[in-house]
Design an enzyme around this catalytic site. Structure first.
Site, PDB file in Angstrom:
ATOM      1  N   ASP A  47      40.981  34.926  37.537  1.00 54.32           N
ATOM      2  CA  ASP A  47      40.669  35.581  38.823  1.00 54.32           C
ATOM      3  C   ASP A  47      39.644  34.837  39.699  1.00 54.32           C
ATOM      4  O   ASP A  47      38.633  34.340  39.178  1.00 54.32           O
ATOM      5  CB  ASP A  47      40.033  36.957  38.593  1.00 54.32           C
ATOM      6  CG  ASP A  47      40.703  37.767  37.528  1.00 54.32           C
ATOM      7  OD1 ASP A  47      41.789  37.372  37.070  1.00 54.32           O
ATOM      8  OD2 ASP A  47      40.126  38.790  37.147  1.00 54.32           O
ATOM      9  N   GLU A 225      43.049  46.981  37.263  1.00 58.91           N
ATOM     10  CA  GLU A 225      41.966  45.982  37.260  1.00 58.91           C
ATOM     11  C   GLU A 225      41.706  45.515  38.699  1.00 58.91           C
ATOM     12  O   GLU A 225      42.535  45.706  39.582  1.00 58.91           O
ATOM     13  CB  GLU A 225      42.377  44.760  36.425  1.00 58.91           C
ATOM     14  CG  GLU A 225      42.730  45.079  34.986  1.00 58.91           C
ATOM     15  CD  GLU A 225      43.114  43.840  34.172  1.00 58.91           C
ATOM     16  OE1 GLU A 225      42.591  43.683  33.077  1.00 58.91           O
ATOM     17  OE2 GLU A 225      43.945  43.037  34.634  1.00 58.91           O
TER      18      GLU A 225
END
Ligand code: FRU
Length: 512
Positions: A47, A225
């Site tokens: 990420d 998430e």
């Protein structure tokens, strides 16, 4: 040595070649190395973290393993850019320490030194991240802060961490922004197993008070998430809406990891999803765009800019790249559209500064594209096509890297689908890799298409940027022969433009 240099060398003109070849920053020219997308020089990334604009510089922090090309030892890597495209990698910003990994989070500019962690009278950067540690019971995730007084170059973890601890194994990915009306910080953070995004407020980034929860709502097939809350302006007009986006893994409709958005309202304490048609959708309809977050610190009159991780947990560990693994999507300016088909999030890729030569494809060029060997293009390139409001049933484009390998991008108006088919695109890195990703076509929106083709990916934007679809590909070569197709075969009314794109690793005057 590049292919061009090799040929030049054979003919004894190496000096000429050296003069002409673009200066490539060393280390960024391997097979499949993205040329218009950020990737770390070596090792693993997932990420993007802590995206922030501060003092004329964009910062990209990212989930990073400083020791290898697999997930582990998660720390924050760091890169900076003057323009969102040309990135310069810096040393690791926030390392794993004492068994606490540094998971996803955000960075804010503390202009008024609300935290008391900046130097007297100065603004500074504060990172809010999840600390993840192993415990005998299985794990603990807490929210923590760190500060930097030198433009993000060095970081100090706050001595009284954690700042938010619910004693949970799954509680992560804080996204923090300044609420100028309420004059306080607001955090969106995920309770992944409960399919909830929790909102918290703080005067100083240290003490947090629970405000509200959103969810379960929309798609709850996997963990939730990487939430992010964005104020989104209308594409045309003065209205603005709020968008809450949240990652879903596994179980997204395309398989594995995906991201849904809700358009709605936020009153400073609670997010409420709109019931209007189109208010729930997917930020990306491909398989390879996950955990996108937006930049903090942008001037108030600018739309938010989102950037994601270009991969999928189904096969992220199997990408055939070395010495790095993982890359980011292009940055995209976000707005929303409201028309006869309802609401939709729009994402416009930031790419124009990389445009080099272009050729128009219309009339005879389009017919040449349809015939014979097709048009040659070498990644990275951009292809803009306008199929108007044609009524043909299936039309689109095939990118052939050789006779057996191609990727097809098309509109199927009969089944009301836009798609990318990478079944025959090249290396099948896992059984979950080949296949077709689809997005529903909206009634009344035009069939325009913008494709950005890099050495190992295709990013597609269609129907006035209301469809974004990102898919990785690993073709045998980066030299495509492009062919348009229309079925059933009919004279097609197509216009377009092919742009050669400059590599972000070429050292031009504006590069670094
Ligand atoms: C999403 C994610 C986050 C977590 C990070 C760990 O891709 O699982 O929820 O913070 O990756 O690397």
């Amino acid at each position: 040595m590049t292919e061009r240099c090799l040929i030049a060398a054979l003919y004894g003109s190496l000096a000429l070649c050296a003069l002409r070849a673009p200066a490539q920053a060393p280390g960024y020219d391997q097979p499949y190395r993205p040329q218009v997308h950020f990737s770390p020089r070596q090792h693993w990334t997932n990420d993007p973290n802590g995206l922030v604009y501060f003092d004329h510089e964009y910062h990209l922090f990212f989930q990073y393993n400083p020791f290898g090309d697999e997930w582990g030892h998660m720390s924050w890597g760091h890169a900076v850019s003057p323009d969102l495209l040309h990135w310069r990698e810096l040393p690791v910003a926030i390392p794993e320490e004492n068994g606490v990994m540094i998971f996803t989070g955000s960075v804010v500019v503390d202009h008024a030194n609300t935290s008391g962690l900046c130097s007297e009278g100065q603004s500074c950067l504060i990172a809010i991240y999840t600390g993840a540690s192993k415990t005998p019971e299985g794990g603990r995730q807490t929210q923590n802060i760190a500060y930097s007084r030198d433009d993000g170059r060095t970081w100090t973890k706050y001595e009284k961490n954690p700042v938010l601890d619910l004693q949970l194994a799954d509680f992560r990915d804080p996204s923090v922004q300044w609420d100028a009306d309420a004059r306080r910080w607001v955090m969106a953070v995920s309770l992944p197993k409960e399919h909830r995004v929790s909102f918290y407020a703080s005067p100083d980034l240290k003490q947090w008070r629970h405000l509200s929860d959103f969810g379960p709502e929309g798609d709850t097939a996997g963990d939730w998430e990487c939430p992010d809350l964005l104020r989104v302006p209308a594409w045309q007009g003065h209205e603005s809406l709020w968008a809450l986006k949240v990652g879903l893994n596994p179980g997204a409709p395309q398989g594995g990891s995906g991201e849904q958005y809700f358009l709605g309202s936020f009153d400073g304490a609670r997010f409420v999803a709109s019931k209007d048609r189109g208010s729930h959708g997917w930020t990306n309809y491909g398989k390879d765009d996950y955990c996108a977050i937006s930049f903090n610190g942008l001037p108030a009159d600018q739309p938010p800019v989102l950037m994601g991780w270009m991969s999928n947990w189904q096969y992220a560990a199997k990408l055939p790249t070395s010495p790095w693994r993982g890359q980011m999507s292009l940055p995209r300016r976000v707005s929303f559209l409201r028309d006869g088909a309802g609401l939709a999030l729009r994402q416009e890729p930031v790419i124009d500064p990389l445009h080099e030569q272009s050729s128009a494809l219309s009339g005879t060029a389009a017919s040449a594209l349809l015939a014979g060997n097709g048009l040659a293009a070498v990644a990275p390139y951009e292809l803009d096509l306008d199929f108007g409001h044609t009524s043909e049933e299936v039309f689109g484009i095939r990118l052939y890297s050789d006779a057996q390998h191609w990727t097809e991008v098309g509109f199927d108006t009969k089944h009301r689908e836009f798609y990318i088919d990478r079944s025959n695109s090249g290396i099948r890195i896992s059984p979950d890799f080949p296949g077709r990703t689809v997005a529903p076509l909206a009634e009344g929106r035009p069939y325009d298409l913008r494709l950005i083709v890099d050495r190992s990916s295709i990013e597609a934007y269609a129907q006035e940027d209301t469809i974004a679809m990102t898919d990785l590909i690993f073709p045998p070569s980066t030299n495509d022969r492009i062919r348009l197709f229309v079925s059933p075969a009919q004279p097609a009314k197509i216009s377009g433009r092919l742009w050669k794109l400059k590599s972000i690793w070429e050292k031009g005057p504006s590069a670094h």
